[in-house]
Design an enzyme around this catalytic site. Sequence first.
Site, PDB file in Angstrom:
ATOM      1  N   CYS A  31       0.864  -1.175   0.000  1.00 47.90           N
ATOM      2  CA  CYS A  31       0.000   0.000   0.000  1.00 47.90           C
ATOM      3  C   CYS A  31       0.902   1.227   0.000  1.00 47.90           C
ATOM      4  O   CYS A  31       2.116   1.103  -0.138  1.00 47.90           O
ATOM      5  CB  CYS A  31      -0.946  -0.007   1.205  1.00 47.90           C
ATOM      6  SG  CYS A  31      -0.097  -0.100   2.791  1.00 47.90           S
ATOM      7  N   THR A  32       0.338   2.397   0.170  1.00 46.10           N
ATOM      8  CA  THR A  32       1.106   3.632  -0.002  1.00 46.10           C
ATOM      9  C   THR A  32       2.312   3.719   0.930  1.00 46.10           C
ATOM     10  O   THR A  32       3.455   3.769   0.485  1.00 46.10           O
ATOM     11  CB  THR A  32       0.203   4.863   0.209  1.00 46.10           C
ATOM     12  OG1 THR A  32      -0.949   4.744  -0.627  1.00 46.10           O
ATOM     13  CG2 THR A  32       0.953   6.141  -0.134  1.00 46.10           C
TER      14      THR A  32
END
EC number: 1.14.-.-
Length: 309
Positions: A185-186
């Site tokens: 994810c980010t």
Amino acid sequence: MTIGKILLYYCFTPIEDPTAIMLWQRSLCEKLGLKGRILISEHGINGTVGGDMDACKRYVRETREYPGFKKMEFKWSEGGAEDFPRLSVKVRDEIVAFGAPGELKVDENGVIGGGVHLKPEEVNKLVEERGEEVVFFDGRNAMEAEIGKFKNAVVPDVRTTHDFIAELESGKYDWMKDKPVVSYCTGGIRCEILSALMKNRGFNEVYQIDGGIVRYGEKYGNDGLWEGSMYVFDKRMHHEFGQGLEDPGFIQLGHCVHCGKGTNTFHNCINEDTCRKQVLICDDCIQHVETQHCGRPDCAEVAASQAQA
């Protein structure tokens, strides 16, 4: 001239009094002139704030004075307070809303039972050693993957993190349960939780990228396994690694829903009553009211009627 910066950070640690931490963090940010969004729960803290670089440095120092946050890592990026509409500091049941607060367990070392952390170079090594057996699993909303993802990644059909549990339990991904799965994810926070949820549901070999896409992109730019741009939740909307869009290795994944031109910019559909979906619309098409919609027939009708008004 002041230099602005944006801080991205999180820490999973038991917090006995989330309200007290919330009041302290709000006061600290107001004093330093920072804007952004901070969520606090009994499981820890999750924040993105922006402001003057000196103020950000002071924020890091003072936040780390809290014993549970002493070792918290802060990721720095370009930007500033102007990238956020306001300061929001709130207490929530979860610092990432998966809808499973009772399932998440944390101690002073972080999430209990999560996936194995891999440094960016360890991710590449795993792929070199095990090849196509490795599955990259996107832990973000499906929309974010429209402009960037890991090569050949599995992108679940989810609009929010609340959708992940039902998606994992649907049976769609049972074929992955005995494969090495690299969740990403980010900045890493969503996969701290997602990887634990996956292990609890029978996925046997789950990994997560230390520092998420951010750290991987900083390490390899456009010369690794990442393709395209990274979606970010502020006014910038997207972030590129290496030399950016002009980098020879950059791969353009996002395209305008109307003309197909390459773009990384999302806009809300003009149909505010029943849609407001974020879609990719290029700089040219967004200039015309009739193409300020997501592509749905009813939304196209709304755009057409407003164009004629």
